[in-house]
Design an enzyme around this catalytic site. Structure first.
Site, short mmCIF file in Angstrom:
data_model
loop_
_atom_site.label_atom_id
_atom_site.label_comp_id
_atom_site.label_asym_id
_atom_site.label_seq_id
_atom_site.Cartn_x
_atom_site.Cartn_y
_atom_site.Cartn_z
CB SER A 1 43.16 -1.81 18.90
OG SER A 1 42.56 -0.75 19.91
CE1 TYR B 1 38.71 -3.00 15.99
CE2 TYR B 1 39.32 -2.21 18.13
CZ TYR B 1 39.54 -2.11 16.98
OH TYR B 1 40.43 -1.45 16.23
#
Length: 252
Positions: free
Chosen positions: A147, A161
């Site tokens: 990501s 995250y």
């Protein structure tokens, strides 16, 4: 069912969103596809139905990748079709939590690290064991889904995250070096803000739309954008690419 000349692809977390798009594209490219899911059986079945309608080969396998045994389960099921030549480690969670790191419950931190980091490691370990040309496998390609949250750390939203995806980046680079002599290429695709259910599950269904002005290309990504990059990395066109982390983020 038997695998095509491409062999078998295992896609973790493939019942919806990016994982589902990758599974559909992989089947269209000629792979027999294992559509992995943890809890969303209906979603996974829908993906398989679409693939079969389009003339491809696919089946579902339920397994929670945070459990080390899941990797064995997935490879055992896949090898019933033929040699595994592609693994996409897509399964990931945010814990459905959006907020500052100081407030993230310990239970959620552990869940996110177990799925996003440990799950990816377990799958990479099994890929090395099963796909290695030194052990009689056909070699192939592993693509981890990272990501672009790693770049800024996702403050005020998903630091936990982002940290897990930073670990995936490091894993990708290190494992790529170890796996190269085994005939396995290892890369990562790093999506930016993408229109998936991830944001809605965390309580902000309009997050991508509200932040698209920050993206140079002026729009959020679609799961198919990410799937295209993954399929390129799996293909022979990327035969000299390993250890790479490819952003698919509209320039952000």
């Amino acid at each position: 069912m038997a695998a095509s000349g491409h062999g078998v692809a295992i896609i973790t977390g493939a019942s919806r969103g990016i994982g589902a798009a990758i599974a559909v594209r992989a089947a269209a490219a000629g792979y027999a596809v294992v559509v992995n899911f943890s809890t969303d059986a209906a979603g996974a079945t829908s993906v398989v139905d679409q693939i079969v309608r389009d003339g491809g080969t696919a089946f579902t396998v339920q397994a929670d990748v945070s459990d080390a045994q899941a990797a064995t389960t997935l490879f055992d099921a896949a090898e019933a079709l033929g040699p595994v030549t592609a693994v996409v480690n897509n399964a990931a969670i945010t814990g459905n939590y959006l907020g500052e790191l100081i407030d993230v419950p310990a239970k959620i931190v552990k869940q996110v690290l177990d799925v996003n980091v440990s799950g990816t490691i377990f799958m990479c370990q099994e890929a090395a064991r099963r796909m290695s040309r030194l052990a009689g496998g056909r070699g192939g390609s592993v693509v981890n889904i990272s990501s672009t949250a790693v770049k800024a750390g996702s403050p005020g939203a998903w630091v936990h995250y982002a940290a897990s995806k930073g670990a995936v980046d490091v894993l990708t680079v290190g494992f790529a070096t170890e796996a190269a002599p085994l005939g396995i290429r290892v890369n990562a695709v790093s999506p930016g803000m993408t229109n998936t259910g991830l944001h809605a599950a965390a309580g902000m269904p309009d997050r991508v739309e509200s932040l698209k002005h920050l993206i140079p290309l002026g729009r959020g990504g679609e799961p198919e954008d990410v799937a295209s990059a993954v399929l390129w990395l799996l293909s022979e066109e990327a035969s000299y690419v390993t250890g790479a982390i490819l952003p698919v983020a509209g320039g952000r």
